[in-house]
Every structure is written in structure tokens, then in C-alpha cells.
Design an enzyme around this catalytic site. Structure first.
Site, PDB file in Angstrom:
ATOM      1  N   GLN A   1       0.958  -1.231  -0.054  1.00 37.01           N
ATOM      2  CA  GLN A   1      -0.105  -0.041   0.068  1.00 37.01           C
ATOM      3  C   GLN A   1       0.972   1.093   0.007  1.00 37.01           C
ATOM      4  O   GLN A   1       2.147   1.152   0.621  1.00 37.01           O
ATOM      5  CB  GLN A   1      -0.824   0.012   1.247  1.00 37.01           C
ATOM      6  CG  GLN A   1      -1.946   0.965   1.301  1.00 37.01           C
ATOM      7  CD  GLN A   1      -2.770   0.591   2.837  1.00 37.01           C
ATOM      8  OE1 GLN A   1      -3.526  -0.738   2.530  1.00 37.01           O
ATOM      9  NE2 GLN A   1      -2.925   1.614   3.499  1.00 37.01           N
TER      10      GLN A   1
ATOM     11  N   HIS B   1       1.450   6.228  15.661  1.00 38.04           N
ATOM     12  CA  HIS B   1       0.581   5.108  15.240  1.00 38.04           C
ATOM     13  C   HIS B   1       1.500   3.791  15.042  1.00 38.04           C
ATOM     14  O   HIS B   1       2.643   3.980  14.534  1.00 38.04           O
ATOM     15  CB  HIS B   1       0.127   5.618  13.905  1.00 38.04           C
ATOM     16  CG  HIS B   1      -0.791   6.712  13.701  1.00 38.04           C
ATOM     17  ND1 HIS B   1      -0.728   7.681  12.720  1.00 38.04           N
ATOM     18  CD2 HIS B   1      -1.611   7.196  14.606  1.00 38.04           C
ATOM     19  CE1 HIS B   1      -1.571   8.591  12.956  1.00 38.04           C
ATOM     20  NE2 HIS B   1      -2.072   8.436  14.397  1.00 38.04           N
TER      21      HIS B   1
ATOM     22  N   LYS C   1       7.338   0.771   7.085  1.00 45.80           N
ATOM     23  CA  LYS C   1       7.022   2.117   6.615  1.00 45.80           C
ATOM     24  C   LYS C   1       8.243   2.480   5.874  1.00 45.80           C
ATOM     25  O   LYS C   1       9.528   2.497   6.389  1.00 45.80           O
ATOM     26  CB  LYS C   1       6.255   3.011   7.487  1.00 45.80           C
ATOM     27  CG  LYS C   1       5.177   2.714   8.160  1.00 45.80           C
ATOM     28  CD  LYS C   1       4.609   3.760   8.837  1.00 45.80           C
ATOM     29  CE  LYS C   1       3.122   3.457   9.328  1.00 45.80           C
ATOM     30  NZ  LYS C   1       2.712   4.232  10.550  1.00 45.80           N
TER      31      LYS C   1
ATOM     32  N   ASP D   1      -5.858  11.029  17.815  1.00 49.64           N
ATOM     33  CA  ASP D   1      -4.481  10.940  18.159  1.00 49.64           C
ATOM     34  C   ASP D   1      -3.937  11.972  19.566  1.00 49.64           C
ATOM     35  O   ASP D   1      -3.214  11.534  20.532  1.00 49.64           O
ATOM     36  CB  ASP D   1      -3.432  11.772  17.196  1.00 49.64           C
ATOM     37  CG  ASP D   1      -3.174  11.137  15.869  1.00 49.64           C
ATOM     38  OD1 ASP D   1      -3.460   9.730  16.018  1.00 49.64           O
ATOM     39  OD2 ASP D   1      -2.760  11.766  14.870  1.00 49.64           O
TER      40      ASP D   1
END
Length: 182
Positions: free
Chosen positions: A46, A62, A72, A168
Site C-alpha cells: 500500500q 501510530h 514503513k 491522536d
């Protein structure tokens, strides 16, 4: 690409190796063979983009748990951010340690964040766009987060937080006796 080790185990800052002439430059930003040679994850499922209008915007911290834990590969396409990662792997020698990196459209650096890390960034300029590849699809049931102002983490944000999502702002604080997330 030039791979720079960080103070956190398995994370690295990646600098594109530019080849230039009067037209400008060319640089690779991803190569399966070079990533594999560094022991980094090479499969991404993704690609995400975020745009933040205002300087001081904070996104994160996160992470995803279990089988949905994701690596990531982050790059700032416009503007400048301070990207912060925290090692949440209980068996890691850098457990609960953090490190911050300035990523910008000007320096074109990438940050590789391994699975088992929390990730966040603060915009240092207006009109910031960040793009990142992830190795696992977003799984709402596996989502987790930490407070950006958690005293156990003692993160130093360079600017006052001007914009933050309700989600958050409400992540829990770490407990000193809590079991590791990973």
C-alpha cells in the site's frame, strides 16, 4: 542509495545517491536488491499520502499490532517534517527509545521504519505532503497509538502542536509496568 544506520535497531535513514547534469539529477529511491542486502523489508502492499495545511500539525504516534505490524518507507514530498519513531519491541536493545529525523522536499531523504515501531511526525512548514509505503494493509482492529506528550517517552517537539486529530490527542499514556506491545 546510501543507507545510514540510526541509533535505533533496524531503522535507517536512506539518502538518494544523485547523478546529475545540466538537466537536474536522477536517483533511485527504492531497489529490492539493495533493500534486501541491508536486511530491510522489500514488499510493500500500500502507498499512502497525507497533506497537512498548517505548520505545527502533528500526526501519530501510530502502529499496528500482530500480523498487521507494518514496515514503513516515508518521504516528505513538499515542505519539511520532523519524523519521530519509537521502538516498541520488548526484546530490542533500543526498546522505548526514540529518534527524530528531518525529512524535507529539499533533502529527499527516506526513513525506513521497521515493524514494531510507533511513528509520528510534526509539520515544520505549511502545506506539507508526505508519502509512505507500508508492508501490510491498514487493519483497523490492529491499530494502536501512543500519546505524543507521554512523559515516559519525553519527546521533544520543535513547535507547539497547532493541529491534532481527536483520536491522536486521546491515545493512552504508557504505563511503566505495562507489557511490551511487540
Amino acid at each position: 542509495m546510501i543507507f545510514h544506520k540510526t541509533t535505533l535497531q533496524d531503522a535507517c535513514l536512506i539518502e538518494p545517491e544523485k547523478r546529475g547534469d545540466e538537466r537536474g539529477f536522477f536517483a533511485r529511491t527504492f531497489c529490492t536488491d539493495e533493500f534486501a542486502a541491508q536486511g530491510l523489508i522489500t514488499t510493500y502492499v500500500q502507498q499512502n499520502t497525507s497533506f497537512s495545511r498548517h505548520k505545527g500539525t502533528l500526526r501519530g504516534l501510530h502502529f499496528q499490532r500482530g500480523a498487521a505490524a507494518e514496515a514503513k518507507l516515508i518521504r516528505c514530498l513538499s515542505g519539511t517534517i520532523l519524523d519521530v519513531i519509537v521502538d516498541l519491541r520488548g526484546a530490542s536493545p533500543t526498546y522505548l527509545k526514540s529518534e527524530a529525523f528531518e525529512l524535507s522536499a529539499d533533502n529527499r531523504h527516506h526513513l525506513y521504519v521497521p515493524p514494531g515501531f510507533a511513528h509520528s511526525f510534526q509539520t515544520l512548514t505549511d502545506d506539507v505532503e508526505v508519502s509512505y509505503l507500508v508492508s501490510s494493509p491498514y487493519t483497523p482492529a490492529a491499530e494502536g497509538g501512543l500519546r505524543y506528550d507521554d512523559p515516559l517517552l519525553a519527546l521533544n517537539w520543535p513547535l507547539p502542536v497547532t493541529v491534532i486529530s481527536d483520536k491522536d490527542a486521546q491515545w493512552p499514556y504508557l504505563q511503566s509496568d505495562a507489557e511490551p506491545v511487540f
